[in-house]
Design a protein around this motif. Structure first.
Motif, mmCIF file in Angstrom:
data_model
loop_
_atom_site.group_PDB
_atom_site.id
_atom_site.type_symbol
_atom_site.label_atom_id
_atom_site.label_comp_id
_atom_site.label_asym_id
_atom_site.label_seq_id
_atom_site.Cartn_x
_atom_site.Cartn_y
_atom_site.Cartn_z
ATOM 1 N N UNK A 1 0.831 -1.210 0.000
ATOM 2 C CA UNK A 1 0.000 0.000 0.000
ATOM 3 C C UNK A 1 0.864 1.258 0.000
ATOM 4 N N UNK A 2 1.849 1.318 0.885
ATOM 5 C CA UNK A 2 2.647 2.550 0.991
ATOM 6 C C UNK A 2 3.702 2.644 -0.121
ATOM 7 N N UNK A 3 4.125 1.510 -0.667
ATOM 8 C CA UNK A 3 5.099 1.558 -1.756
ATOM 9 C C UNK A 3 4.492 2.100 -3.057
ATOM 10 N N UNK A 4 3.194 2.228 -3.108
ATOM 11 C CA UNK A 4 2.589 2.876 -4.275
ATOM 12 C C UNK A 4 3.074 4.310 -4.427
ATOM 13 N N UNK A 5 3.530 4.897 -3.345
ATOM 14 C CA UNK A 5 3.992 6.298 -3.360
ATOM 15 C C UNK A 5 5.508 6.415 -3.408
ATOM 16 N N UNK A 6 6.200 5.299 -3.635
ATOM 17 C CA UNK A 6 7.658 5.367 -3.756
ATOM 18 C C UNK A 6 8.065 6.073 -5.049
ATOM 19 N N UNK A 7 9.250 6.645 -5.042
ATOM 20 C CA UNK A 7 9.738 7.363 -6.227
ATOM 21 C C UNK A 7 10.176 6.412 -7.336
ATOM 22 N N UNK A 8 10.546 5.206 -6.974
ATOM 23 C CA UNK A 8 10.902 4.228 -8.003
ATOM 24 C C UNK A 8 9.647 3.855 -8.792
ATOM 25 N N UNK A 9 9.659 4.140 -10.085
ATOM 26 C CA UNK A 9 8.452 3.968 -10.895
ATOM 27 C C UNK A 9 8.021 2.504 -11.018
ATOM 28 N N UNK A 10 8.988 1.617 -11.110
ATOM 29 C CA UNK A 10 8.643 0.199 -11.278
ATOM 30 C C UNK A 10 7.986 -0.338 -10.009
ATOM 31 N N UNK A 11 8.580 -0.082 -8.848
ATOM 32 C CA UNK A 11 8.010 -0.570 -7.593
ATOM 33 C C UNK A 11 6.621 0.020 -7.357
ATOM 34 N N UNK A 12 6.480 1.308 -7.555
ATOM 35 C CA UNK A 12 5.178 1.940 -7.301
ATOM 36 C C UNK A 12 4.125 1.425 -8.285
ATOM 37 N N UNK A 13 4.521 1.224 -9.559
ATOM 38 C CA UNK A 13 3.571 0.720 -10.556
ATOM 39 C C UNK A 13 3.127 -0.707 -10.228
ATOM 40 N N UNK A 14 4.074 -1.562 -9.898
ATOM 41 C CA UNK A 14 3.735 -2.950 -9.589
ATOM 42 C C UNK A 14 2.826 -3.030 -8.357
ATOM 43 N N UNK A 15 3.108 -2.204 -7.363
ATOM 44 C CA UNK A 15 2.263 -2.206 -6.151
ATOM 45 C C UNK A 15 0.852 -1.712 -6.466
#
Length: 432
Positions: A295-309
């Motif tokens: 849930x919170x990794x959706x707001x990470x700056x890494x585009x791949x991690x946030x997109x996958x989440x």
């Protein structure tokens, strides 16, 4: 009265949709259910990501573990009770092994294990033998009792009849999960006549056998298992969710190894990332913890991690096509190159996933995973292997079925504002 023989003043029951009631009269079993390690199983789904395909599949390892215990209770207190081939001294051991057989499962079990190279069976052993509440309860029975339970679950216990109750091609574990998973997914495939199977079950030397008169019920069980694997467990949408989940964990681990600075400190994952998972670390993990991070990794700056989440949390999963990597490896290489040119990382967005199952097998000595075959007892007392008497079982015996699919984010390929020609070429290769 010895702790091992102590009974509750009043029988406890759990209302269960599969077995109607789960009965507990033994103090040991009741105390084991109350341990924090066993209660943790309430927070681990039995079917991982399957709830994203079959919305009813929200049941837990806790449900299933109680179900396995109940089937074994019915066998040892009913079917086997009083038979000369059965040693009643093994009763409590069998009940405990059935109850605790899945104790070491982690969140989203198999995907999680694959990424971090873990083994739930190893953690089951550690829970049983380590400084846990479960170990304290078992050790009150006898100092060597935790070791005996661990040996049954590890399939190394000397009495193979006890082992076969929870680990064979027709055991309490499979009989519960097929019916339970069918109930919660709403499908009809996993239902079979368990009552009939229990009635024709007999203890014999080092394994359970079944009276020949019950062969059709056993056939039905084998085919139910076959259908459940291909219609539920290997459902392509469920596999897509597992692919996305696996890639989230891979990406988070890769970022950690590259010293990426997470906005939200993933301290629950550090021992996993570093490959130094203690039992204490492991027992802190459950699916609520994982979903919090997703849930919170959706707001990470890494585009791949946030997109996958975002994809996992919002069920925007990957699409798929039938794909044989052995025959289409050149196509896969070309697609990978085109994904790179289109600015889409194929490591995370172009994934071949394979599913494989062997519905039933006869005995093959020396195989890496030796499968004890199902035996039927004839009227004259002779024993025959199931596939020798059943044409239905013979038709699937020893025949492994494998299925391959290629997963990818179709929505990314439909965005024509950038790299239009490359994406068009990709769509043509994928026949979209």
């Amino acid at each position: 009265m010895a702790y091992s023989a102590e009974k509750l003043s009043e029988e406890k029951v759990f209302k269960d949709p599969v077995h109607r009631y789960i009965h507990v009269r033994d103090r040991v079993i009741w105390d084991l259910i109350g341990t924090k390690e066993f209660q943790r199983l309430r927070r681990i789904k039995q079917l991982g990501t399957t709830y994203l395909t079959f919305h009813g599949a929200e049941h837990s390892r806790f449900n299933h573990s109680l179900g396995v215990y109940e089937i074994i209770r019915r066998i040892v207190d009913g079917v086997f009770n009083g038979r000369p081939e059965w040693n009643s001294d093994e009763r409590l051991l069998s009940l405990c092994a059935g109850l605790l057989h899945d104790l070491g499962h982690g969140p989203f079990s198999h995907s999680f294990e694959k990424v971090f190279d873990l083994d739930h069976e190893q953690f089951t052993q550690e829970i049983l033998l380590g400084g846990t509440e479960v170990n304290q309860v078992l050790a009150k029975v006898a100092s060597d009792f935790p070791k005996k339970v661990a040996e049954v679950i590890a399939k190394t216990y000397k009495n193979k009849l006890v082992v076969s109750l929870i680990s064979s091609q027709i055991d309490a574990d499979r009989m519960d999960y097929l019916q339970r998973d069918a109930y919660y997914t709403g499908v009809s495939y996993g239902h079979f006549d368990m009552e009939r199977i229990l009635r024709v079950m007999r203890p014999r030397e080092d394994q359970v056998v079944f009276k020949q008169s019950g062969m059709h019920a056993v056939e039905d069980y084998i085919m139910s298992r076959y259908q459940m694997y291909w219609q539920v467990y290997f459902h392509p949408v469920t596999r897509s969710a597992e692919v996305v989940l696996t890639k989230i964990l891979h990406r988070a681990k890769d970022l950690h190894e590259k010293s990426y600075s997470f906005k939200f400190d993933p301290f629950h994952f550090y021992s996993l990332f570093d490959g130094k998972v203690t039992l204490e670390d492991y027992l802190r993990l459950d699916e609520a913890v994982f979903l919090y991070y997703f849930q919170i990794w959706q707001d990470e700056e890494d585009e791949i991690l946030s997109d996958l989440c975002r994809r996992f949390m919002n069920r925007n999963l990957f699409k798929y096509i039938e794909f044989d990597p052995a025959k289409e490896y050149k196509k896969l290489h070309e697609l990978s190159s085109l994904f790179v040119k289109a600015g889409i990382d194929p490591e995370y967005y172009l994934v071949v996933d394979s599913s494989s199952d062997l519905p039933y097998d006869f005995y093959r000595p020396g195989e890496e995973e030796e499968r004890l075959p199902i035996h039927l007892q004839l009227k004259n007392g002779d024993i025959r292997e199931l596939s020798r008497l059943s044409e239905i079982v013979e038709s699937v015996s020893g025949k492994r079925r494998t299925d391959h699919k290629l997963y990818f984010p179709e929505d990314m390929l439909m965005d024509d504002s950038v790299n239009h020609n490359i994406k068009q070429h990709i769509r043509e290769l994928l026949e979209l």
